[in-house]
Design a protein around this motif. Structure first.
Motif, PDB file in Angstrom:
ATOM      1  N   THR A   1       1.991   4.782   1.032  1.00 14.45           N
ATOM      2  CA  THR A   1       1.824   5.628   2.219  1.00 14.45           C
ATOM      3  C   THR A   1       2.172   7.086   1.939  1.00 14.45           C
ATOM      4  OG1 THR A   1       4.076   5.282   3.027  1.00 14.45           O
ATOM      5  CG2 THR A   1       2.404   3.708   3.756  1.00 14.45           C
ATOM      6  N   CYS A   2       2.781   7.364   0.787  1.00 19.25           N
ATOM      7  CA  CYS A   2       3.262   8.728   0.511  1.00 19.25           C
ATOM      8  C   CYS A   2       2.336   9.532  -0.391  1.00 19.25           C
ATOM      9  CB  CYS A   2       4.655   8.685  -0.105  1.00 19.25           C
ATOM     10  SG  CYS A   2       4.697   8.014  -1.784  1.00 19.25           S
TER      11      CYS A   2
ATOM     12  N   SER B   1       6.498   1.946   1.499  1.00 13.26           N
ATOM     13  CA  SER B   1       5.228   1.250   1.334  1.00 13.26           C
ATOM     14  C   SER B   1       4.954   0.370   2.549  1.00 13.26           C
ATOM     15  CB  SER B   1       5.249   0.402   0.069  1.00 13.26           C
ATOM     16  OG  SER B   1       6.268  -0.564   0.149  1.00 13.26           O
ATOM     17  N   GLN B   2       3.690   0.037   2.741  1.00 11.74           N
ATOM     18  CA  GLN B   2       3.287  -0.837   3.840  1.00 11.74           C
ATOM     19  C   GLN B   2       2.793  -2.145   3.242  1.00 11.74           C
ATOM     20  OE1 GLN B   2       0.590   0.774   6.768  1.00 11.74           O
ATOM     21  NE2 GLN B   2      -0.330  -1.224   7.080  1.00 11.74           N
TER      22      GLN B   2
ATOM     23  N   LYS C   1       9.019   8.148   3.370  1.00  7.44           N
ATOM     24  CA  LYS C   1       8.012   7.126   3.630  1.00  7.44           C
ATOM     25  C   LYS C   1       8.289   5.900   2.788  1.00  7.44           C
ATOM     26  CE  LYS C   1       4.411  10.228   5.074  1.00  7.44           C
ATOM     27  NZ  LYS C   1       3.003  10.550   5.029  1.00  7.44           N
TER      28      LYS C   1
ATOM     29  N   PRO D   1      -4.650   1.695   8.530  1.00  8.25           N
ATOM     30  CA  PRO D   1      -4.054   1.464   7.210  1.00  8.25           C
ATOM     31  C   PRO D   1      -3.933  -0.025   6.895  1.00  8.25           C
ATOM     32  CG  PRO D   1      -2.426   2.362   8.734  1.00  8.25           C
ATOM     33  CD  PRO D   1      -3.733   2.314   9.459  1.00  8.25           C
ATOM     34  N   PRO D   2      -4.173  -0.398   5.663  1.00  7.10           N
ATOM     35  CA  PRO D   2      -4.399   0.410   4.476  1.00  7.10           C
ATOM     36  C   PRO D   2      -5.887   0.676   4.191  1.00  7.10           C
ATOM     37  CG  PRO D   2      -4.165  -1.841   3.801  1.00  7.10           C
ATOM     38  CD  PRO D   2      -3.982  -1.818   5.320  1.00  7.10           C
TER      39      PRO D   2
ATOM     40  N   TRP E   1       0.841  -1.197   0.000  1.00  8.24           N
ATOM     41  CA  TRP E   1       0.000   0.000   0.000  1.00  8.24           C
ATOM     42  C   TRP E   1       0.872   1.242   0.000  1.00  8.24           C
ATOM     43  CZ3 TRP E   1      -1.157   3.314   4.435  1.00  8.24           C
ATOM     44  CH2 TRP E   1      -2.189   4.219   4.199  1.00  8.24           C
TER      45      TRP E   1
ATOM     46  N   LYS F   1      -4.534   8.925   3.004  1.00 12.25           N
ATOM     47  CA  LYS F   1      -3.396   8.637   3.904  1.00 12.25           C
ATOM     48  C   LYS F   1      -3.634   9.129   5.329  1.00 12.25           C
ATOM     49  CE  LYS F   1      -1.787   7.295   0.011  1.00 12.25           C
ATOM     50  NZ  LYS F   1      -2.210   6.026  -0.485  1.00 12.25           N
TER      51      LYS F   1
END
Length: 76
Positions: free
Chosen positions: A23-24, A45-46, A43, A67-68, A21, A62
């Motif tokens: 995040t930025c 990714s997750q 940042k 999250p996500p 996902w 965001k």
């Protein structure tokens, strides 16, 4: 895809697959990461997996506290 989208995006996700996902907010493949953050943002990714193959609503603003997944934070 417009990177400025602030509404959740409905996506079909498969059980046990790893997803990344964004995040930025820089990814052209929102809500997923395409690596656009590299060299432009601190940042990362997750990664995540889902427990069931089905449709999910992923956050693009965001601001979510979960999250996500979208939690409606874009409404406030």
């Amino acid at each position: 895809m417009d990177k400025k989208v602030k509404q959740p995006i409905q996506v079909n996700l498969d059980k046990d697959r790893v997803y990344f996902w964004c995040t930025c907010g820089l990814s052209d493949k929102q809500p997923m990461c395409d690596g656009s953050h590299k060299g432009k943002s601190e940042k990362k990714s997750q990664s995540f997996r889902v427990e069931e193959t089905k449709e999910y609503y992923l956050c693009t603003c965001k601001l979510t506290k979960n999250p996500p997944y979208c939690d409606g934070s874009h409404n406030s």
